[in-house]
Design an enzyme around this catalytic site. Structure first.
Site, PDB file in Angstrom:
ATOM      1  N   ASN A 161      38.888  34.596  43.261  1.00 39.65           N
ATOM      2  CA  ASN A 161      38.691  36.064  43.150  1.00 39.65           C
ATOM      3  C   ASN A 161      39.009  36.875  44.417  1.00 39.65           C
ATOM      4  O   ASN A 161      39.780  37.342  45.008  1.00 39.65           O
ATOM      5  CB  ASN A 161      37.774  36.118  41.978  1.00 39.65           C
ATOM      6  CG  ASN A 161      37.264  38.208  41.728  1.00 39.65           C
ATOM      7  OD1 ASN A 161      38.174  38.582  41.858  1.00 39.65           O
ATOM      8  ND2 ASN A 161      36.486  37.982  41.770  1.00 39.65           N
ATOM      9  N   ASP A 198      34.333  38.979  37.843  1.00 42.75           N
ATOM     10  CA  ASP A 198      34.699  39.773  36.325  1.00 42.75           C
ATOM     11  C   ASP A 198      34.672  40.497  35.022  1.00 42.75           C
ATOM     12  O   ASP A 198      35.071  40.653  34.450  1.00 42.75           O
ATOM     13  CB  ASP A 198      36.276  39.154  36.461  1.00 42.75           C
ATOM     14  CG  ASP A 198      37.596  39.147  37.838  1.00 42.75           C
ATOM     15  OD1 ASP A 198      36.829  40.294  38.759  1.00 42.75           O
ATOM     16  OD2 ASP A 198      38.437  38.935  37.676  1.00 42.75           O
ATOM     17  N   ARG A 223      42.157  29.744  33.281  1.00 46.04           N
ATOM     18  CA  ARG A 223      40.998  31.247  33.684  1.00 46.04           C
ATOM     19  C   ARG A 223      39.915  30.401  33.914  1.00 46.04           C
ATOM     20  O   ARG A 223      39.243  29.344  33.055  1.00 46.04           O
ATOM     21  CB  ARG A 223      40.874  32.679  32.852  1.00 46.04           C
ATOM     22  CG  ARG A 223      40.145  32.888  33.227  1.00 46.04           C
ATOM     23  CD  ARG A 223      40.095  33.575  33.938  1.00 46.04           C
ATOM     24  NE  ARG A 223      39.903  35.227  34.650  1.00 46.04           N
ATOM     25  CZ  ARG A 223      39.684  36.114  35.617  1.00 46.04           C
ATOM     26  NH1 ARG A 223      40.490  35.850  36.982  1.00 46.04           N
ATOM     27  NH2 ARG A 223      38.967  36.502  35.558  1.00 46.04           N
ATOM     28  N   SER A 266      40.459  39.610  32.704  1.00 43.84           N
ATOM     29  CA  SER A 266      40.878  39.529  33.963  1.00 43.84           C
ATOM     30  C   SER A 266      42.522  40.454  34.361  1.00 43.84           C
ATOM     31  O   SER A 266      42.809  41.012  33.194  1.00 43.84           O
ATOM     32  CB  SER A 266      42.238  37.979  34.498  1.00 43.84           C
ATOM     33  OG  SER A 266      43.631  37.954  35.419  1.00 43.84           O
ATOM     34  N   SER A 267      43.244  40.563  35.941  1.00 48.63           N
ATOM     35  CA  SER A 267      44.315  41.350  35.896  1.00 48.63           C
ATOM     36  C   SER A 267      45.579  41.290  35.646  1.00 48.63           C
ATOM     37  O   SER A 267      46.435  42.092  36.178  1.00 48.63           O
ATOM     38  CB  SER A 267      44.277  42.374  36.465  1.00 48.63           C
ATOM     39  OG  SER A 267      42.832  43.257  36.306  1.00 48.63           O
ATOM     40  N   THR A 298      44.087  36.633  45.875  1.00 52.43           N
ATOM     41  CA  THR A 298      44.799  35.761  44.857  1.00 52.43           C
ATOM     42  C   THR A 298      46.055  35.271  45.482  1.00 52.43           C
ATOM     43  O   THR A 298      46.025  36.298  46.135  1.00 52.43           O
ATOM     44  CB  THR A 298      44.988  37.186  43.161  1.00 52.43           C
ATOM     45  OG1 THR A 298      43.244  36.980  42.969  1.00 52.43           O
ATOM     46  CG2 THR A 298      45.306  37.001  42.496  1.00 52.43           C
ATOM     47  N   GLY A 307      45.514  41.382  44.078  1.00 54.20           N
ATOM     48  CA  GLY A 307      45.576  42.982  44.165  1.00 54.20           C
ATOM     49  C   GLY A 307      44.363  43.287  43.189  1.00 54.20           C
ATOM     50  O   GLY A 307      44.089  44.662  42.922  1.00 54.20           O
ATOM     51  N   GLY A 308      43.511  42.359  41.874  1.00 49.22           N
ATOM     52  CA  GLY A 308      42.274  42.815  41.726  1.00 49.22           C
ATOM     53  C   GLY A 308      42.667  43.861  40.564  1.00 49.22           C
ATOM     54  O   GLY A 308      44.145  43.972  40.065  1.00 49.22           O
ATOM     55  N   THR A 365      43.230  32.662  41.662  1.00 52.51           N
ATOM     56  CA  THR A 365      42.784  33.173  41.816  1.00 52.51           C
ATOM     57  C   THR A 365      41.213  32.445  42.566  1.00 52.51           C
ATOM     58  O   THR A 365      41.173  31.793  41.749  1.00 52.51           O
ATOM     59  CB  THR A 365      42.303  34.423  41.730  1.00 52.51           C
ATOM     60  OG1 THR A 365      41.198  35.076  43.151  1.00 52.51           O
ATOM     61  CG2 THR A 365      42.346  34.669  40.649  1.00 52.51           C
TER      62      THR A 365
END
Ligand code: DON
Length: 570
Positions: free
Chosen positions: A400, A422, A104, A451-452, A380, A472-473, A398
């Site tokens: 983002n 984020d 990340r 993050s998701s 992403t 897809g965030g 990603t």
């Protein structure tokens, strides 16, 4: 998220009946791609093919994943990247061991908690999403190298050769890629180094034209030769810092030199006899997914049916509770204490279940986070890989937003992310995915933004069963959830499961999102009567999965029809 194909194609495939003239003809459900040895499912044909070629040459799933990731950085530049970050979940078939490579991005050392607020404490529009201040220190080169070095069998030059060739010699621009460039052309034109790469005489590349990226080819060659040192300490680092100086960005040589990818333990849980492995913090994905599955396990979703008012209400009420916890508790574990074990415990779920009313929507403002500590003991892209030994990789990475910050490092030919968005810029203020957060996800130097991303592996009786993930965030978590439920509870094959229409709720804003034209008037009416505020979206997610047939060991690949996904196996 930019969508290059509409949901309609997915729906047509997903429906079990097709209207021809005035007659209804029963249609076979869409079939997954089948293979016996290995498979790669990604959002881009060239990238899936490169991965499979590496498998055929004897590479393992990690070799193929790293090759696929570097290729996507060339052929799918809206999300594939070297200037972003992500999470790679790896599981070995022989030992059953699994690890998560956390690559990340993180905040630059000069980042400040209130860096996106003006003197009045108001959010400065676009500052966290567009241009130089939005950029986090990239993690992708470090993460891919760490994965390859520890767990791969091939060298960087070997796995990067196809990506370098595609950057150097170019590839034919597809219609969706051309349309995507067209959508971003205006914003690219604000950044000269970016328009120099993605526009030709100020215009987007047209379908059929060859798109070459000589600067990127050179950058990739440097990484192949010198390893990530070239990126974090060498010539590429210098180019990144020069770019920061030109545009007022924060990243320094020290920030780059101190960046590290980490090996983490995946989060683990179970649902109705399946074991689930997924991404731990600093992603919220795995924790939230396990919380959702714990809440839903009590109910007979199969008999409720797929996308009925009953099953939708149930998922959505559970989602509100889980996203309220996400906003309160989740962040970078190096900076905040996260009650992970409490959050994912079955007993905590039992307690939270009491809050679920299935006959009527509970307004989000009547929901807050729970107290999991009592139980302590959101372009992403995702791809899934399985090799001939059954080793598996689920990778989501990603920039983002589509094309990230839109800033290309001049001379190096690659885009930098806008991942700083984020973070929670201001308590309670929504980010670009409408997600809110507070202290746990506040900005701090070198902290990783929450993050998701939810790269996930499912096991059945200790054996690999499914590899899945999506972009897809904020909708990533609920998309992965729905694909899993589609297979386990609704009897779909993996192709149907990724294609089927999706719904989403994230607590705030208090909307039940659904994909355009996918729910009947009757269902919408019932949901309205139950108190839901409905909102249509063009499409949700781009999930790519592989299922292993428990009886035969055959691989079934499902590529999401919403974009350009392709499953390739052998
Ligand atoms: O890490 C996250 O959760 C987001 N940066 C993911 C962004 C994303 O999925 C964009 N695609 N639609």
């Amino acid at each position: 998220m930019q969508r290059t194909k509409t949901i309609i194609s997915g729906l047509i495939i997903a429906s079990l009946v097709i209207f021809i003239g005035n007659t209804i003809t029963p249609q076979e459900p869409p079939q997954p791609v089948q293979a016996t040895h290995g498979m790669v499912v990604s959002t881009n044909r060239l990238a899936s093919e490169v991965g499979v070629e590496i498998l055929k040459k004897g590479g393992n799933a990690v070799d193929a994943a790293v090759a696929t990731a570097f290729t996507l950085a060339v052929t799918h530049p809206s999300a594939g990247n070297i200037g972003g970050g992500g999470f790679m979940l790896i599981r070995w078939a022989d030992t059953g061991k699994a690890v998560l490579v956390d690559y990340r991005e993180e905040a630059p050392g000069r980042a400040e908690r209130d860096m996106y607020l003006d003197e009045k404490g108001e959010i400065i529009p676009d500052a966290s999403t567009l241009g130089y201040l939005a950029i986090g220190v990239p993690g992708t080169p470090a993460g891919l190298d760490l994965a390859l070095e520890r767990y791969g069998t091939m060298s960087l030059p070997q796995v990067m050769a196809p990506a370098i060739k595609l950057a150097e010699e170019g590839f034919e621009v597809t219609q969706p890629f051309s349309r995507s460039l067209e959508g971003y052309a205006k914003i690219f034109s604000r950044f000269p180094s970016t328009s120099a790469i993605f526009l030709k005489n100020g215009k987007p590349y047209q379908p059929g034209e060859v798109f070459r990226q000589p600067d990127l080819a050179r950058t990739l060659r440097l990484i192949a030769k010198e390893g990530p040192t070239a990126f974090y300490k060498g010539e590429i680092a210098r180019l990144i810092v020069q770019e920061m100086e030109r545009g007022g960005g924060l990243i320094t040589l020290e920030d780059l030199a101190s960046y590290q990818a980490y090996i983490r333990e995946p989060v683990r849980g179970n649902y109705r006899g399946y074991e689930i492995l997924s991404a731990p913090p600093p992603s919220s994905g795995g924790v939230a997914l396990l919380q959702l599955l714990n809440l839903l396990e009590e109910f007979d979703l199969s008999s409720m049916g797929h996308n009925t008012p009953e099953s939708i209400s149930l998922m959505v009420e559970a989602e509100k509770l889980v996203y309220a916890d996400r906003a309160e508790y989740l962040g970078d574990p190096r900076f905040v204490q996260i009650p992970v074990q409490g959050l994912i415990s079955k007993r905590y779920a039992e307690d939270r279940l009491k809050k679920i009313n299935l006959s009527h929507a509970t307004p989000s403002n009547q929901i807050t986070h729970g107290i999991p500590t009592l139980y302590e003991s959101e372009e992403t892209t995702h791809f899934s890989v399985v090799d001939s030994k059954g080793n598996a990789v689920a990778n989501t990475y990603t920039l983002n937003g589509g094309y990230g910050s839109k800033v290309v490092v001049e001379g190096a030919g690659f885009l930098l992310n806008n991942e700083m968005d984020d973070f929670s810029s201001k308590p309670g203020f929504p980010n670009m995915y409408g997600l809110i957060g507070g202290e746990a996800n506040a900005i701090a130097p070198h902290k990783r933004m929450l993050s998701s991303m939810t790269p996930t592996i499912l096991l059945k009786d200790g054996k690999l069963f499914m590899v899945i993930g999506t972009p897809g965030g904020s909708t990533i978590i609920t998309t992965v959830l729905q694909v899993i439920l589609n297979v386990i509870q609704h009897g779909m094959n993996i192709q149907q499961a990724v294609a089927a229409p999706r719904v989403h709720h994230q607590w705030t804003p208090d909307f039940l999102y659904y994909e355009r034209d996918t729910l009947s008037g009757e269902i919408l009416k019932t949901l309205l009567q139950r108190g839901y505020q409905l909102k249509e979206r063009r499409s949700i997610g781009d999930a790519h999965g592989i299922l292993v047939d428990p009886k035969t060991g055959k691989l079934w690949g499902g590529a999401d029809p919403r974009m350009d996904g392709v499953a390739v196996g052998y």
